[in-house]
Design a protein around this motif. Structure first.
Motif, PDB file in Angstrom:
ATOM      1  N   LEU A  28       0.844  -1.203   0.000  1.00  0.00           N
ATOM      2  CA  LEU A  28       0.000   0.000   0.000  1.00  0.00           C
ATOM      3  C   LEU A  28       0.875   1.247   0.000  1.00  0.00           C
ATOM      4  O   LEU A  28       0.712   2.147   0.820  1.00  0.00           O
ATOM      5  N   THR A  29       1.801   1.326  -0.942  1.00  0.00           N
ATOM      6  CA  THR A  29       2.828   2.370  -0.909  1.00  0.00           C
ATOM      7  C   THR A  29       2.253   3.771  -1.070  1.00  0.00           C
ATOM      8  O   THR A  29       2.857   4.733  -0.599  1.00  0.00           O
ATOM      9  N   ASP A  30       1.096   3.913  -1.733  1.00  0.00           N
ATOM     10  CA  ASP A  30       0.540   5.245  -1.979  1.00  0.00           C
ATOM     11  C   ASP A  30      -0.584   5.614  -1.011  1.00  0.00           C
ATOM     12  O   ASP A  30      -1.177   6.682  -1.141  1.00  0.00           O
ATOM     13  N   HIS A  31      -0.877   4.749  -0.062  1.00  0.00           N
ATOM     14  CA  HIS A  31      -1.970   5.009   0.870  1.00  0.00           C
ATOM     15  C   HIS A  31      -1.466   5.720   2.128  1.00  0.00           C
ATOM     16  O   HIS A  31      -0.324   5.541   2.541  1.00  0.00           O
ATOM     17  N   ASP A  32      -2.379   6.476   2.734  1.00  0.00           N
ATOM     18  CA  ASP A  32      -2.141   6.929   4.095  1.00  0.00           C
ATOM     19  C   ASP A  32      -2.384   5.736   5.018  1.00  0.00           C
ATOM     20  O   ASP A  32      -3.421   5.067   4.928  1.00  0.00           O
ATOM     21  N   LEU A  33      -1.420   5.470   5.897  1.00  0.00           N
ATOM     22  CA  LEU A  33      -1.483   4.291   6.746  1.00  0.00           C
ATOM     23  C   LEU A  33      -1.425   4.672   8.214  1.00  0.00           C
ATOM     24  O   LEU A  33      -0.672   5.570   8.602  1.00  0.00           O
ATOM     25  N   VAL A  34      -2.220   3.962   9.019  1.00  0.00           N
ATOM     26  CA  VAL A  34      -2.161   4.076  10.470  1.00  0.00           C
ATOM     27  C   VAL A  34      -1.883   2.686  11.027  1.00  0.00           C
ATOM     28  O   VAL A  34      -2.642   1.741  10.759  1.00  0.00           O
ATOM     29  N   ALA A  35      -0.807   2.547  11.779  1.00  0.00           N
ATOM     30  CA  ALA A  35      -0.427   1.268  12.367  1.00  0.00           C
ATOM     31  C   ALA A  35      -0.719   1.295  13.864  1.00  0.00           C
ATOM     32  O   ALA A  35      -0.223   2.171  14.578  1.00  0.00           O
ATOM     33  N   PRO A  47       7.093   1.654   6.251  1.00  0.00           N
ATOM     34  CA  PRO A  47       7.588   0.668   5.290  1.00  0.00           C
ATOM     35  C   PRO A  47       8.493   1.326   4.245  1.00  0.00           C
ATOM     36  O   PRO A  47       8.280   2.480   3.850  1.00  0.00           O
ATOM     37  N   ARG A  48       9.497   0.588   3.837  1.00  0.00           N
ATOM     38  CA  ARG A  48      10.426   1.102   2.829  1.00  0.00           C
ATOM     39  C   ARG A  48       9.682   1.385   1.530  1.00  0.00           C
ATOM     40  O   ARG A  48       8.885   0.579   1.052  1.00  0.00           O
ATOM     41  N   GLY A  49       9.897   2.564   0.983  1.00  0.00           N
ATOM     42  CA  GLY A  49       9.253   2.947  -0.266  1.00  0.00           C
ATOM     43  C   GLY A  49       7.859   3.517  -0.108  1.00  0.00           C
ATOM     44  O   GLY A  49       7.218   3.876  -1.099  1.00  0.00           O
ATOM     45  N   HIS A  50       7.372   3.617   1.130  1.00  0.00           N
ATOM     46  CA  HIS A  50       6.027   4.150   1.344  1.00  0.00           C
ATOM     47  C   HIS A  50       6.020   5.650   1.099  1.00  0.00           C
ATOM     48  O   HIS A  50       6.869   6.380   1.604  1.00  0.00           O
ATOM     49  N   ARG A  51       5.019   6.120   0.330  1.00  0.00           N
ATOM     50  CA  ARG A  51       4.964   7.530  -0.059  1.00  0.00           C
ATOM     51  C   ARG A  51       3.780   8.277   0.548  1.00  0.00           C
ATOM     52  O   ARG A  51       3.689   9.505   0.407  1.00  0.00           O
ATOM     53  N   GLY A  52       2.859   7.569   1.200  1.00  0.00           N
ATOM     54  CA  GLY A  52       1.707   8.237   1.788  1.00  0.00           C
ATOM     55  C   GLY A  52       2.025   8.759   3.179  1.00  0.00           C
ATOM     56  O   GLY A  52       3.156   8.706   3.663  1.00  0.00           O
ATOM     57  N   HIS A  53       0.983   9.269   3.833  1.00  0.00           N
ATOM     58  CA  HIS A  53       1.132   9.736   5.210  1.00  0.00           C
ATOM     59  C   HIS A  53       1.197   8.525   6.128  1.00  0.00           C
ATOM     60  O   HIS A  53       0.456   7.553   5.953  1.00  0.00           O
ATOM     61  N   TRP A  54       2.079   8.567   7.132  1.00  0.00           N
ATOM     62  CA  TRP A  54       2.304   7.424   8.029  1.00  0.00           C
ATOM     63  C   TRP A  54       2.139   7.860   9.468  1.00  0.00           C
ATOM     64  O   TRP A  54       2.735   8.843   9.904  1.00  0.00           O
ATOM     65  N   ARG A  55       1.296   7.127  10.203  1.00  0.00           N
ATOM     66  CA  ARG A  55       1.146   7.360  11.638  1.00  0.00           C
ATOM     67  C   ARG A  55       1.192   6.014  12.353  1.00  0.00           C
ATOM     68  O   ARG A  55       0.647   5.031  11.852  1.00  0.00           O
ATOM     69  N   ALA A  56       1.809   5.978  13.518  1.00  0.00           N
ATOM     70  CA  ALA A  56       1.861   4.762  14.325  1.00  0.00           C
ATOM     71  C   ALA A  56       1.479   5.093  15.759  1.00  0.00           C
ATOM     72  O   ALA A  56       1.935   6.102  16.311  1.00  0.00           O
ATOM     73  N   PHE A  57       0.617   4.258  16.358  1.00  0.00           N
ATOM     74  CA  PHE A  57       0.128   4.495  17.707  1.00  0.00           C
ATOM     75  C   PHE A  57       0.317   3.245  18.563  1.00  0.00           C
ATOM     76  O   PHE A  57      -0.128   2.158  18.181  1.00  0.00           O
ATOM     77  N   PRO A  58       0.953   3.370  19.738  1.00  0.00           N
ATOM     78  CA  PRO A  58       0.982   2.254  20.687  1.00  0.00           C
ATOM     79  C   PRO A  58      -0.291   2.274  21.529  1.00  0.00           C
ATOM     80  O   PRO A  58      -0.454   3.129  22.395  1.00  0.00           O
ATOM     81  N   ILE A  59      -1.196   1.370  21.252  1.00  0.00           N
ATOM     82  CA  ILE A  59      -2.477   1.317  21.964  1.00  0.00           C
ATOM     83  C   ILE A  59      -2.664  -0.075  22.538  1.00  0.00           C
ATOM     84  O   ILE A  59      -2.618  -1.068  21.812  1.00  0.00           O
ATOM     85  N   ASP A  60      -2.859  -0.141  23.841  1.00  0.00           N
ATOM     86  CA  ASP A  60      -3.106  -1.405  24.526  1.00  0.00           C
ATOM     87  C   ASP A  60      -4.620  -1.602  24.614  1.00  0.00           C
ATOM     88  O   ASP A  60      -5.296  -0.928  25.391  1.00  0.00           O
ATOM     89  N   LEU A  61      -5.148  -2.515  23.827  1.00  0.00           N
ATOM     90  CA  LEU A  61      -6.591  -2.729  23.794  1.00  0.00           C
ATOM     91  C   LEU A  61      -7.112  -3.451  25.022  1.00  0.00           C
ATOM     92  O   LEU A  61      -8.317  -3.673  25.149  1.00  0.00           O
ATOM     93  N   ASP A  62      -6.226  -3.826  25.935  1.00  0.00           N
ATOM     94  CA  ASP A  62      -6.663  -4.345  27.227  1.00  0.00           C
ATOM     95  C   ASP A  62      -6.889  -3.219  28.234  1.00  0.00           C
ATOM     96  O   ASP A  62      -7.430  -3.460  29.318  1.00  0.00           O
TER      97      ASP A  62
END
Length: 304
Positions: A28-35, A47-62
């Protein structure tokens, strides 16, 4: 013939950023991604080569009541890969995500398991087979499926449930068990083993996203497998032969179950062959790896 319209890009939210989510993100190199990952000291890397907007969140679902709005943006497609807890018959983690997210998604894909079918004595099962989980692991997944269905109906969004068989890849094979000489059930006592390569599962997820973005979402419940089940003892023999290891010893199923871990006991006490032809028809898709032998041909013989 009129061509399909250009896809309408949606942000993609990957809840449970493990191996499959990473493989999907690489497609999904051209997508905005939320991890969304749990207890990460370092947040997942772009990810290598990713061109979209990238956000990562540490969320404990417990231990969460409100999901940050940026973690579930408007008009996103959710791919939910996080497992349920290891105990109980429901999935409170999924419930916390569904109730805590500020904005409902444009579409939802939930990764479940064929464990919801229970034991069928080696007979074939398909999506018309009634779920009958014999263990809480399957009951938790069935509860999660129902949660997703209710949520999708309430918010009038397309939802797709994937009942996935055993996921494997070159680095996800039981090579160490074979090397240790772990015994396998003898002869016809061996339960059937169903599998899907990690890259094939990632390809399916990519196709589902593409269909949604082109205005033709695929909704419903689908089994995911390569459609070539083999008895578990045959599977181990193939792996041993490829890596030049001694063939695994065989023993009675009863003796193996006595020594097995609770998780292994669940798998070995259930036998079914999974028909996954419906997803192939729905997506006009064929697996890269239709058999274990085809996948092993791409695995280096030395994994050390």
């Amino acid at each position: 013939m009129q061509s399909d319209p250009q896809p309408n890009r949606h942000p993609i939210v990957l809840i449970g950023y493990g191996d499959i989510a990473q493989r999907l993100a690489n497609r999904l190199t051209d997508h905005d991604l939320v991890a969304i990952a749990r207890h990460q000291i370092e947040p997942p890397e772009r990810p290598r080569g990713h061109r979209g907007h990238w956000r990562a969140f540490p969320i404990d679902l417990d231990d969460v009541t409100v999901i940050p709005p940026e973690a579930a943006p408007k008009n996103a497609i959710w791919v939910y890969l996080a497992p349920p807890p290891r105990e109980g018959q429901s999935d409170p983690r999924l419930a916390r995500w569904l109730t805590g997210a500020t904005h409902p998604p444009a579409g939802l894909v939930y990764i479940s398991t064929t464990g919801v079918y229970g034991d069928h004595g080696g007979n074939w099962v398909n999506e018309a087979t009634s779920p009958a989980p014999a263990h809480d692991r399957g009951r938790r997944r069935l509860d999660a499926e129902a949660q997703c269905q209710r949520y999708a109906q309430a918010h009038q969004i397309p939802a797709c449930t994937l009942r996935v068989t055993g996921i494997y890849a070159c680095d996800r094979l039981p090579v160490e068990k074979v090397r240790r000489g772990t015994p396998v059930p003898a002869g016809t006592e061996a339960p059937w083993s169903n599998r899907i390569h990690a890259d094939d599962l990632s390809d399916i997820l990519r196709l589902l996203i593409d269909r949604s973005e082109r205005g033709h979402p695929v909704a419903g419940t689908f089994n995911i497998s390569d459609n070539h089940p083999t008895p578990v003892n045959v599977t181990y023999r193939q792996i041993a032969a490829h890596f030049g290891l001694p063939q695994p010893p065989e023993a009675s199923l009863a003796s193996i179950l006595e020594q097995a871990s609770p998780m292994a006991r669940e798998f070995l006490s259930e036998s079914r062959r999974v028909d996954a032809s419906a997803i192939q028809r729905a997506l006009e898709w064929q697996p890269r790896y239709p058999t274990l032998a085809a996948a092993l041909a791409d695995c280096p013989r030395d994994l050390s």
